[in-house]
Design a protein around this motif. Structure first.
Motif, PDB file in Angstrom:
ATOM      1  N   ALA A  31     -31.094  -9.875 -10.240  1.00 49.29           N
ATOM      2  CA  ALA A  31     -31.248  -9.725 -11.691  1.00 49.29           C
ATOM      3  C   ALA A  31     -30.090 -10.373 -12.447  1.00 49.29           C
ATOM      4  CB  ALA A  31     -31.343  -8.252 -12.051  1.00 49.29           C
ATOM      5  N   TYR A  32     -30.451 -10.975 -13.605  1.00 52.09           N
ATOM      6  CA  TYR A  32     -29.427 -11.514 -14.501  1.00 52.09           C
ATOM      7  C   TYR A  32     -28.647 -10.356 -15.122  1.00 52.09           C
ATOM      8  CZ  TYR A  32     -31.785 -16.099 -14.574  1.00 52.09           C
ATOM      9  OH  TYR A  32     -32.328 -17.306 -14.239  1.00 52.09           O
ATOM     10  N   PRO A  33     -27.357 -10.584 -15.429  1.00 54.43           N
ATOM     11  CA  PRO A  33     -26.620  -9.560 -16.174  1.00 54.43           C
ATOM     12  C   PRO A  33     -27.299  -9.339 -17.535  1.00 54.43           C
ATOM     13  CG  PRO A  33     -25.139 -11.271 -15.335  1.00 54.43           C
ATOM     14  CD  PRO A  33     -26.541 -11.734 -15.094  1.00 54.43           C
ATOM     15  N   ASP A  34     -27.340  -8.120 -17.981  1.00 55.57           N
ATOM     16  CA  ASP A  34     -27.922  -7.730 -19.274  1.00 55.57           C
ATOM     17  C   ASP A  34     -29.432  -7.964 -19.349  1.00 55.57           C
ATOM     18  OD1 ASP A  34     -25.350  -7.058 -20.165  1.00 55.57           O
ATOM     19  OD2 ASP A  34     -24.975  -9.157 -20.683  1.00 55.57           O
ATOM     20  N   SER A  35     -30.129  -8.078 -18.226  1.00 57.45           N
ATOM     21  CA  SER A  35     -31.588  -8.201 -18.249  1.00 57.45           C
ATOM     22  C   SER A  35     -32.204  -6.803 -18.278  1.00 57.45           C
ATOM     23  CB  SER A  35     -32.092  -8.963 -17.023  1.00 57.45           C
ATOM     24  OG  SER A  35     -31.875  -8.197 -15.848  1.00 57.45           O
ATOM     25  N   ILE A  36     -33.466  -6.725 -18.622  1.00 59.35           N
ATOM     26  CA  ILE A  36     -34.159  -5.434 -18.645  1.00 59.35           C
ATOM     27  C   ILE A  36     -34.187  -4.835 -17.248  1.00 59.35           C
ATOM     28  CG2 ILE A  36     -36.391  -4.326 -19.025  1.00 59.35           C
ATOM     29  CD1 ILE A  36     -36.812  -6.238 -21.356  1.00 59.35           C
ATOM     30  N   THR A  37     -34.365  -5.682 -16.235  1.00 60.75           N
ATOM     31  CA  THR A  37     -34.365  -5.190 -14.850  1.00 60.75           C
ATOM     32  C   THR A  37     -33.037  -4.541 -14.518  1.00 60.75           C
ATOM     33  OG1 THR A  37     -35.922  -6.897 -14.163  1.00 60.75           O
ATOM     34  CG2 THR A  37     -34.627  -5.860 -12.430  1.00 60.75           C
ATOM     35  N   GLU A  38     -31.941  -5.160 -14.906  1.00 65.20           N
ATOM     36  CA  GLU A  38     -30.630  -4.585 -14.620  1.00 65.20           C
ATOM     37  C   GLU A  38     -30.445  -3.262 -15.368  1.00 65.20           C
ATOM     38  OE1 GLU A  38     -26.162  -6.094 -14.110  1.00 65.20           O
ATOM     39  OE2 GLU A  38     -26.928  -6.252 -16.149  1.00 65.20           O
ATOM     40  N   GLU A  39     -30.919  -3.213 -16.605  1.00 67.41           N
ATOM     41  CA  GLU A  39     -30.752  -2.007 -17.422  1.00 67.41           C
ATOM     42  C   GLU A  39     -31.621  -0.850 -16.949  1.00 67.41           C
ATOM     43  OE1 GLU A  39     -31.551  -3.196 -21.423  1.00 67.41           O
ATOM     44  OE2 GLU A  39     -29.938  -4.674 -21.437  1.00 67.41           O
ATOM     45  N   THR A  40     -32.773  -1.139 -16.353  1.00 66.88           N
ATOM     46  CA  THR A  40     -33.724  -0.078 -16.006  1.00 66.88           C
ATOM     47  C   THR A  40     -33.726   0.303 -14.531  1.00 66.88           C
ATOM     48  OG1 THR A  40     -35.484  -1.704 -15.709  1.00 66.88           O
ATOM     49  CG2 THR A  40     -35.270  -0.683 -17.901  1.00 66.88           C
ATOM     50  N   THR A  41     -32.831  -0.270 -13.736  1.00 66.49           N
ATOM     51  CA  THR A  41     -32.772   0.087 -12.313  1.00 66.49           C
ATOM     52  C   THR A  41     -31.371   0.541 -11.942  1.00 66.49           C
ATOM     53  OG1 THR A  41     -32.272  -2.198 -11.693  1.00 66.49           O
ATOM     54  CG2 THR A  41     -34.596  -1.534 -11.638  1.00 66.49           C
ATOM     55  N   ASP A  42     -31.315   1.358 -10.908  1.00 68.66           N
ATOM     56  CA  ASP A  42     -30.014   1.785 -10.391  1.00 68.66           C
ATOM     57  C   ASP A  42     -29.350   0.614  -9.684  1.00 68.66           C
ATOM     58  OD1 ASP A  42     -30.355   4.374 -11.307  1.00 68.66           O
ATOM     59  OD2 ASP A  42     -31.272   5.061  -9.420  1.00 68.66           O
ATOM     60  N   SER A  43     -28.042   0.692  -9.529  1.00 66.38           N
ATOM     61  CA  SER A  43     -27.296  -0.424  -8.952  1.00 66.38           C
ATOM     62  C   SER A  43     -27.689  -0.711  -7.502  1.00 66.38           C
ATOM     63  CB  SER A  43     -25.795  -0.157  -9.031  1.00 66.38           C
ATOM     64  OG  SER A  43     -25.480   1.006  -8.286  1.00 66.38           O
ATOM     65  N   ASP A  44     -28.199   0.286  -6.785  1.00 68.09           N
ATOM     66  CA  ASP A  44     -28.586   0.047  -5.395  1.00 68.09           C
ATOM     67  C   ASP A  44     -30.070  -0.304  -5.222  1.00 68.09           C
ATOM     68  OD1 ASP A  44     -29.502   2.554  -6.064  1.00 68.09           O
ATOM     69  OD2 ASP A  44     -28.950   3.481  -4.161  1.00 68.09           O
ATOM     70  N   GLU A  45     -30.813  -0.396  -6.319  1.00 70.09           N
ATOM     71  CA  GLU A  45     -32.238  -0.720  -6.240  1.00 70.09           C
ATOM     72  C   GLU A  45     -32.524  -2.220  -6.287  1.00 70.09           C
ATOM     73  OE1 GLU A  45     -34.837   2.837  -8.060  1.00 70.09           O
ATOM     74  OE2 GLU A  45     -33.659   1.717  -9.532  1.00 70.09           O
ATOM     75  N   VAL A  46     -31.682  -2.970  -6.932  1.00 64.06           N
ATOM     76  CA  VAL A  46     -31.896  -4.405  -7.062  1.00 64.06           C
ATOM     77  C   VAL A  46     -30.537  -5.099  -7.025  1.00 64.06           C
ATOM     78  CG1 VAL A  46     -31.839  -4.499  -9.598  1.00 64.06           C
ATOM     79  CG2 VAL A  46     -33.196  -6.161  -8.347  1.00 64.06           C
ATOM     80  N   PHE A  47     -30.514  -6.280  -6.404  1.00 63.24           N
ATOM     81  CA  PHE A  47     -29.280  -7.057  -6.348  1.00 63.24           C
ATOM     82  C   PHE A  47     -29.022  -7.693  -7.708  1.00 63.24           C
ATOM     83  CE2 PHE A  47     -30.516  -6.877  -1.894  1.00 63.24           C
ATOM     84  CZ  PHE A  47     -29.313  -6.554  -1.293  1.00 63.24           C
ATOM     85  N   ARG A  48     -27.771  -8.011  -7.975  1.00 66.52           N
ATOM     86  CA  ARG A  48     -27.374  -8.619  -9.245  1.00 66.52           C
ATOM     87  C   ARG A  48     -26.766  -9.991  -9.003  1.00 66.52           C
ATOM     88  NH1 ARG A  48     -29.556  -3.844 -10.144  1.00 66.52           N
ATOM     89  NH2 ARG A  48     -28.739  -2.602 -11.809  1.00 66.52           N
TER      90      ARG A  48
END
Length: 187
Positions: free
Chosen positions: A100-117
Motif C-alpha cells: 500500500a502507498y503511504p496515506d492510501s485508503i488501504t493503509e488507513e483502513t487496515t492494521d499494520s500486519d494485514e498489508v505490506f507498506r
C-alpha cells in the motif's frame, strides 16, 4: 523493511510513478543469508540462490507484486533419515502481495500486519518470499515418494535389508516357555 536499503530483496517502484496501469517485469537471483525453513528438517540453506521472476503493477492503492520464486532445498528424509540434497530437490512458489502507498485508503483502513507498506517507494520481498517458501515446504520431507523407511525393530534401511528381512517376535506370555524348551539349554 530490510535494514539494508540496497538489499537484493528490496525493489524500487519509483519508475511506476503511482500511475495505475503501469507495470514492470524483473528477474533476480538472490542469495539467502538466513535459512528459509527449519534446518535439519527441510529448508532453503544459507548461501543458496532464490530465482525471482516478478511483475510490479501500479494500482490505485499501491503496487501489486506477483511472481514466482524457485530455490533448492536440503534436509533429512522423514522415513529413512537420509540427507535430502539441495542438488536434487527444489521448491517453486507463486506469490501475490499488495504494497500500500503511504496515506492510501488501504493503509488507513487496515492494521499494520494485514498489508505490506511501501517505504520510500520501495518494496521488500524478503518476508513475502520467505512466508511463501516456508508454507510450501513439506512437514515430513521424503528423499523420494516411495521411500520405504527404516525397520522399526533394528533401525536398518528397508531399501538395504531386502524383502526377506524379518524379526522373530514372541508373545511375552509364551516367552517363559520358549526359554524353558530352548534346545541349547543345559539340562
Amino acid at each position: 523493511m530490510s535494514e539494508q536499503r540496497n538489499s537484493p530483496w528490496v525493489l524500487d517502484t519509483r519508475e511506476l510513478g503511482r500511475r495505475p496501469g503501469l507495470s514492470r517485469k524483473l528477474a533476480r537471483d538472490v542469495e539467502v543469508q538466513v535459512p528459509l525453513g527449519v534446518e535439519g528438517v527441510i529448508a532453503v540453506p544459507k548461501g543458496a540462490h532464490v530465482e525471482l521472476d516478478v511483475l510490479l503493477e501500479s494500482v490505485v492503492e499501491g503496487v501489486l507484486v506477483s511472481g514466482t520464486a524457485a530455490a533448492p532445498v536440503a534436509g533429512e528424509c522423514a522415513r529413512c533419515l537420509d540427507p535430502i540434497s539441495a542438488d536434487d530437490h527444489d521448491v517453486e512458489v507463486e506469490f501475490t502481495e499488495l504494497f500500500a502507498y503511504p496515506d492510501s485508503i488501504t493503509e488507513e483502513t487496515t492494521d499494520s500486519d494485514e498489508v505490506f507498506r511501501l517505504v520510500d517507494d520501495k518494496v521488500d520481498l524478503e518476508p513475502v518470499v520467505r512466508d511463501a517458501i516456508v508454507l510450501a515446504l513439506p512437514a515430513a520431507p521424503l528423499c523420494r515418494e516411495d521411500c520405504p523407511g527404516l525397520c522399526p525393530e533394528c533401525g536398518g534401511r528397508w531399501a538395504d535389508l531386502g524383502p526377506d528381512h524379518r524379526h522373530e517376535t514372541i508373545d511375552p506370555r509364551w516367552a517363559a516357555l520358549t526359554e524353558r524348551f530352548r534346545p541349547d539349554r543345559d539340562a
